[in-house]
Design an enzyme around this catalytic site. Sequence first.
Site, PDB file in Angstrom:
ATOM      1  N   HIS A 120       0.846  -1.201   0.000  1.00  0.00           N
ATOM      2  CA  HIS A 120       0.000   0.000   0.000  1.00  0.00           C
ATOM      3  C   HIS A 120       0.881   1.249   0.000  1.00  0.00           C
ATOM      4  O   HIS A 120       2.100   1.146   0.121  1.00  0.00           O
ATOM      5  CB  HIS A 120      -0.966  -0.013   1.189  1.00  0.00           C
ATOM      6  CG  HIS A 120      -0.263   0.072   2.504  1.00  0.00           C
ATOM      7  ND1 HIS A 120      -0.006  -1.022   3.289  1.00  0.00           N
ATOM      8  CD2 HIS A 120       0.282   1.119   3.170  1.00  0.00           C
ATOM      9  CE1 HIS A 120       0.652  -0.653   4.367  1.00  0.00           C
ATOM     10  NE2 HIS A 120       0.846   0.644   4.325  1.00  0.00           N
ATOM     11  N   HIS A 122       1.395   5.705   0.970  1.00  0.00           N
ATOM     12  CA  HIS A 122       1.062   6.908   1.743  1.00  0.00           C
ATOM     13  C   HIS A 122       1.496   8.109   0.921  1.00  0.00           C
ATOM     14  O   HIS A 122       2.574   8.095   0.324  1.00  0.00           O
ATOM     15  CB  HIS A 122       1.790   6.910   3.085  1.00  0.00           C
ATOM     16  CG  HIS A 122       1.465   5.722   3.947  1.00  0.00           C
ATOM     17  ND1 HIS A 122       0.450   5.738   4.879  1.00  0.00           N
ATOM     18  CD2 HIS A 122       2.002   4.487   3.996  1.00  0.00           C
ATOM     19  CE1 HIS A 122       0.395   4.560   5.477  1.00  0.00           C
ATOM     20  NE2 HIS A 122       1.320   3.769   4.960  1.00  0.00           N
TER      21      HIS A 122
END
Length: 297
Positions: A120, A122
């Site tokens: 994932h 950020h």
Amino acid sequence: MHFPVFDDFYQRFLFLLPFVTNFSPQDRRFTYDAPDQWQFDFPQCGGPEQSPIAITAHKVIPIGLPPLYFGLYDEPFDQLLSIKNNGHTIEFSVPTTVFGERPYITGGLLRGFYETMAVHFHWGSSQSKGSEHLINGRRYDLEVHIVHRNIKYSTVEEARNYNDGLAVLAVLFKVVRTSHSFYQPGLNEVFGSLLHLTEFNSTYTPAALLTLGSLLGTLDRGNFYAYKGSLTTPPCSPAVLWHVFAEVLPISHQELPKFWQLRDRRGRPLVNNFRPLQSLEARQIFQRSPFHEYLWI
Ligand SMILES: [Zn+2]
């Protein structure tokens, strides 16, 4: 006999029962509006050994950590990726490779083998850079996390109860003003998927069959920082052996803004999904580089 107070209480209790029994802390939602409030729903977020941190050269201990070994990282997956906007980030589960097992890592601070689970990101916004870790006082534009589970635990939920449960590899990105795309074919597929992932809960499957290593492109895999920390999202379990690569990869100024177009479960821009810096306290940060390895030969 009739006990009106008791009946009333009983009816309320019955009404609440399904909510009480189905509720678990992991189901609680969180937002980036006030990360300092997470600890009230998730006590470990206010506990020790939290991430992210600022990594500064003068605090780093240059010791002869072994290199990381990247098992099956450069073998093709046996299926296509399914990338999802989960309201907090975009994420995909890592499939098995054509050899029937998922990529894994060992070495660095790790004892034993850690299997890759998910990837994932950020990021910030047009107003703010959004890496979670800082290196030498600089926040960068984007950070990717590759999450691994110690194979001696059977699930991520179990692994996060132990301080050797998880290992996360982090790569930071710096925006550059060039239109050509860089040699990181896996990442280019992910960036190309973003326009299809604008809405909360949407998923997209890029057509290319990828390797996990293709997310890293030409990254110098031999030079990294390592320290003991936590998940940077609730429940903030202090279960992560962090390995943050020293090399910062480029991302085109045409790709980065695609992240800022995504939307969360409330339909608002999904931006600035990075946790504020946490204090290092008594922890040590180690650095491994080929030069330091040479000193130990
Ligand atoms: Zn993360």
